[in-house]
Design an enzyme around this catalytic site. Structure first.
Site, mmCIF file in Angstrom:
data_model
loop_
_atom_site.group_PDB
_atom_site.id
_atom_site.type_symbol
_atom_site.label_atom_id
_atom_site.label_comp_id
_atom_site.label_asym_id
_atom_site.label_seq_id
_atom_site.Cartn_x
_atom_site.Cartn_y
_atom_site.Cartn_z
ATOM 1 C CE1 TYR A 12 -0.400 4.817 -5.282
ATOM 2 C CE2 TYR A 12 0.249 6.555 -3.845
ATOM 3 C CZ TYR A 12 0.379 5.119 -4.268
ATOM 4 O OH TYR A 12 1.117 4.356 -3.660
ATOM 5 C CE LYS B 260 -0.914 1.846 -3.599
ATOM 6 N NZ LYS B 260 -0.501 0.149 -4.164
ATOM 7 C CB SER C 160 -1.010 -0.091 1.025
ATOM 8 O OG SER C 160 -1.893 0.982 1.203
#
Length: 276
Positions: A146, A150, A132
């Site tokens: 992004y 995650k 992660s």
């Protein structure tokens, strides 16, 4: 008998370094990548087996797992490392670009995991390690796409951890902050190039650019080594620990996120990302 790890995204960065480290420790390594000609970063080792795996192609996932088992007999650990970062102001990022981000960072890891689980269930053992980011715990400006991918990866990992524990299978998360020091940031630039610039955001972009410069200057000099050691620890420590925090550069942010009130956290991050 040596244990075997399958790692996605091993052409560079954390993936290549992790493959080399596991091999040096005597592990069999199934080093996978989209383009199997890009092996310059991998050590020439008999126990590193390179094979094609594109996380957006389920046929290649199945083929890579089958080839790895055929070569080494079994797989003990899977490291879902393949991924990239889409940066940019949200308004400028197309739906298709967002879909691609989730296809790689989330659905890719899910598809690799789904493909390996029958093998792990049959053995009643196995470890899934998902790479992660600190951005999986904190919503970073200019990285909302992004970060959200995650966040999704972490929520999914935490959920399946309970499902798999009764079968002797572990699910773990690595939260590095030192990705700024790998080829990851070069790809960030490539993925973000060509986005429309909306002039209204220019003052904000100038402000956040200064904040990211400060963050980059704070990256641990040995960030890649720290991440690799953390992945190896997750694979070998024999615990049910969920999260590992290898780098110190964003530790203050993580501590604020998890150890303070919402009001304190918001005040801290507002100041952290402000221009100085």
């Amino acid at each position: 008998m040596n244990k075997t790890v399958l790692i996605s995204g091993t052409s560079s960065g954390f993936g290549a370094a992790t493959a080399n480290y596991f091999a040096a420790k005597g592990w069999n390594v199934i080093a996978t990548m989209r383009d199997t000609s890009k092996t310059e970063s991998l050590d020439r080792s008999e126990n590193i087996f390179v094979t094609k795996l594109d996380v957006q192609d389920r046929t290649s996932i199945d083929a890579a797992i089958a080839a790895g088992i055929n070569r080494f007999g079994s797989i003990d650990v899977v490291v879902n490392n393949a991924g990239y970062g889409q940066f940019g102001v949200f308004e400028t990022v197309s739906r298709e670009t967002i879909q691609k981000q989730f296809d790689v960072n989330v659905f890719g890891a899910m598809d690799v995991t789904r493909a390996i689980l029958p093998h792990f269930r049959a053995k009643r053992s196995g470890i899934i390690i998902n790479i992660s980011s600190g951005a999986g715990a904190i919503g970073f400006p200019m990285a909302s796409i992004y970060s959200s991918s995650k966040f999704a990866l972490e929520g999914w990992t935490e959920g399946i951890r309970y499902e798999l524990a009764s079968l002797g299978i572990s699910a773990k998360i690595i939260e590095p902050g030192g990705a700024l020091q790998t080829d990851f940031m070069n790809r960030v630039g490539g993925e973000s190039a060509g986005l429309q610039l909306i002039n209204d955001y220019v003052p904000f972009l100038e402000q956040i650019g200064k904040a990211y410069t400060r963050m980059r200057n704070a990256v641990d000099a040995d960030a890649i080594e720290r991440v690799v050691l953390s992945i190896y620890e997750a694979a070998t420590d024999g615990t049910d620990r969920l999260r590992y925090f290898p780098t110190s550069d964003i530790q203050a942010l993580l501590n604020a996120r998890r150890n303070t009130s919402e009001e304190e956290y918001q005040a801290f991050t507002d100041k952290f990302f402000a221009a100085e």
